[in-house]
Design a protein around this motif. Structure first.
Motif, PDB file in Angstrom:
ATOM      1  N   GLY A   1       0.821  -1.205   0.000  1.00  0.00           N
ATOM      2  CA  GLY A   1       0.000   0.000   0.000  1.00  0.00           C
ATOM      3  C   GLY A   1       0.853   1.252   0.000  1.00  0.00           C
ATOM      4  N   THR A   2       0.348   2.296  -0.646  1.00  0.00           N
ATOM      5  CA  THR A   2       1.028   3.590  -0.652  1.00  0.00           C
ATOM      6  C   THR A   2      -0.011   4.688  -0.468  1.00  0.00           C
ATOM      7  OG1 THR A   2       0.844   3.936  -3.056  1.00  0.00           O
ATOM      8  CG2 THR A   2       2.801   2.765  -2.263  1.00  0.00           C
ATOM      9  N   GLN A   3       0.444   5.821   0.010  1.00  0.00           N
ATOM     10  CA  GLN A   3      -0.413   6.985   0.146  1.00  0.00           C
ATOM     11  C   GLN A   3       0.415   8.204  -0.225  1.00  0.00           C
ATOM     12  OE1 GLN A   3      -3.478   7.386   3.341  1.00  0.00           O
ATOM     13  NE2 GLN A   3      -2.085   8.943   4.118  1.00  0.00           N
ATOM     14  N   PRO A   4       0.015   8.970  -1.244  1.00  0.00           N
ATOM     15  CA  PRO A   4       0.831  10.106  -1.685  1.00  0.00           C
ATOM     16  C   PRO A   4       1.090  11.113  -0.592  1.00  0.00           C
ATOM     17  CG  PRO A   4      -0.846   9.581  -3.313  1.00  0.00           C
ATOM     18  CD  PRO A   4      -1.163   8.781  -2.092  1.00  0.00           C
ATOM     19  N   SER A   5       0.076  11.507   0.178  1.00  0.00           N
ATOM     20  CA  SER A   5       0.258  12.469   1.257  1.00  0.00           C
ATOM     21  C   SER A   5      -1.006  12.505   2.087  1.00  0.00           C
ATOM     22  CB  SER A   5       0.562  13.865   0.708  1.00  0.00           C
ATOM     23  OG  SER A   5      -0.537  14.348  -0.041  1.00  0.00           O
ATOM     24  N   ALA A   6      -0.874  13.067   3.281  1.00  0.00           N
ATOM     25  CA  ALA A   6      -2.033  13.225   4.157  1.00  0.00           C
ATOM     26  C   ALA A   6      -1.893  14.549   4.880  1.00  0.00           C
ATOM     27  CB  ALA A   6      -2.119  12.075   5.156  1.00  0.00           C
ATOM     28  N   GLY A   7      -2.404  15.615   4.268  1.00  0.00           N
ATOM     29  CA  GLY A   7      -2.272  16.942   4.851  1.00  0.00           C
ATOM     30  C   GLY A   7      -0.815  17.343   4.898  1.00  0.00           C
ATOM     31  N   SER A   8      -0.320  17.677   6.109  1.00  0.00           N
ATOM     32  CA  SER A   8       1.069  18.083   6.256  1.00  0.00           C
ATOM     33  C   SER A   8       2.001  16.901   6.387  1.00  0.00           C
ATOM     34  CB  SER A   8       1.223  18.993   7.477  1.00  0.00           C
ATOM     35  OG  SER A   8       0.853  18.290   8.654  1.00  0.00           O
ATOM     36  N   MET A   9       1.451  15.681   6.498  1.00  0.00           N
ATOM     37  CA  MET A   9       2.303  14.500   6.596  1.00  0.00           C
ATOM     38  C   MET A   9       2.902  14.180   5.233  1.00  0.00           C
ATOM     39  SD  MET A   9       0.279  11.871   9.089  1.00  0.00           S
ATOM     40  CE  MET A   9       1.666  10.729   9.022  1.00  0.00           C
ATOM     41  N   GLY A  10       4.014  13.472   5.275  1.00  0.00           N
ATOM     42  CA  GLY A  10       4.634  13.068   4.030  1.00  0.00           C
ATOM     43  C   GLY A  10       3.957  11.845   3.442  1.00  0.00           C
ATOM     44  N   ARG A  11       4.508  11.381   2.330  1.00  0.00           N
ATOM     45  CA  ARG A  11       3.991  10.172   1.708  1.00  0.00           C
ATOM     46  C   ARG A  11       4.188   8.992   2.644  1.00  0.00           C
ATOM     47  NH1 ARG A  11       7.280  10.167  -3.732  1.00  0.00           N
ATOM     48  NH2 ARG A  11       8.942  10.624  -2.254  1.00  0.00           N
ATOM     49  N   GLN A  12       3.419   7.938   2.447  1.00  0.00           N
ATOM     50  CA  GLN A  12       3.511   6.757   3.292  1.00  0.00           C
ATOM     51  C   GLN A  12       3.552   5.510   2.414  1.00  0.00           C
ATOM     52  OE1 GLN A  12       0.965   6.719   6.834  1.00  0.00           O
ATOM     53  NE2 GLN A  12       0.222   8.746   6.255  1.00  0.00           N
ATOM     54  N   ILE A  13       4.171   4.472   2.974  1.00  0.00           N
ATOM     55  CA  ILE A  13       4.247   3.200   2.259  1.00  0.00           C
ATOM     56  C   ILE A  13       4.225   2.068   3.274  1.00  0.00           C
ATOM     57  CG2 ILE A  13       6.793   3.153   2.232  1.00  0.00           C
ATOM     58  CD1 ILE A  13       6.549   1.949  -0.642  1.00  0.00           C
TER      59      ILE A  13
END
Length: 269
Positions: free
Chosen positions: A143-155
């Motif tokens: 799974g990946t997530q490009p961004s979440a508000g001020s948080m960075g990308r996630q994997i």
């Protein structure tokens, strides 16, 4: 098929359920396919990622260091996580490590990993040994997530043993913010204390202590210092470029610091 879910914890829950269901049925779990590219809004170049969650196949969590609970586990990818290959370095729970990485059709592999040999308390050594063992086999991107508000990308990566490792991109060596006009910034000298301290922003976080001269009172810096590879126990005299951020998010600073040069560094006695 790439999975991009909010919140990313849903990926961990779904992947964990898949693994546990497969174990109950006596069948090996399917390996989810994934598009490993994360390049949505970030520039190329180095990027820093922190391990924020480690979930075992049975759903239990490993205790991992973060905040004032010890030096976090950090992976610094010299050419960015989206590069087909490059070098990686960072901290593995106790020691610093360095090696190579390369993208695979389903995730990432690490090779030629070498590290320092400092002794740490038993739990940290056990965690480091488990991480280095996991890195000896390729990880699968689930799974990946490009961004979440001020948080960075996630994997989220799955190890060969079925553990789920969730990493979040952090400010630091090379994480790029939005592009800004370099001419709009101004240079300044700042002095950075050897330890970060707990502070309160949107929630509890770690802040730098900084001052404009050796005799000035300490102030708190809530943002990142882009380009600084901060080492706890070392104080710094830095030359930075300061930018005003137009229309910053409600939970982000209106000022950015970008490292130009480390003028002095000294280890605290």
């Amino acid at each position: 098929m790439q999975k991009i879910l909010r919140p990313l914890a849903m990926i961990l829950a779904l992947a964990s359920a898949t693994i546990m269901s497969a174990c109950a049925s006596g069948q090996p779990p399917d390996t989810p396919s994934a598009n490993t590219s994360l390049s949505e809004t970030r520039s190329s170049g180095p990027s820093r990622w922190e391990l924020v969650r480690w979930q075992r196949p049975d759903g239990t969590l490993r205790d991992i260091p973060h905040g004032d609970n010890g030096q976090p586990i950090i992976f610094d990818f010299n050419d960015g996580i989206d590069s087909p290959q490059g070098t990686v370095s960072g901290t593995s729970g106790c020691n610093r490590f360095t090696g190579g990485y390369g993208k695979t059709s389903t995730g990432i592999r690490f090779d030629r990993i070498a590290g320092t040999r400092m002794a740490c308390p038993g739990p940290r050594m056990e965690l480091e040994s488990a991480l280095l063992k996991a890195m000896s086999s390729p990880f699968t991107t689930v799974g990946t997530q490009p961004s979440a508000g001020s948080m960075g990308r996630q994997i989220v990566w799955k190890t060969a043993d079925g553990d789920l490792l969730q990493f979040v991109e952090r400010e630091g060596v090379g994480r790029r913010g939005a592009k800004i006009d370099a001419a709009s910034g101004k240079e300044k000298i700042v002095y950075i204390d050897s330890q970060r301290v707990e502070c309160s922003g949107v929630g509890k976080m770690q802040c730098y202590r900084w001052r404009e001269s050796p005799d000035a009172p300490w102030q708190l810096w809530y943002g990142a210092i882009e380009g600084l590879d901060f080492e706890p126990g070392v104080s710094y005299k830095l030359r930075v470029r300061e930018y005003q951020v137009p229309n910053p998010p409600a939970d982000a600073s209106s000022i950015r610091w970008q490292l130009l040069d480390v003028e002095e560094r000294s280890r605290a006695k």
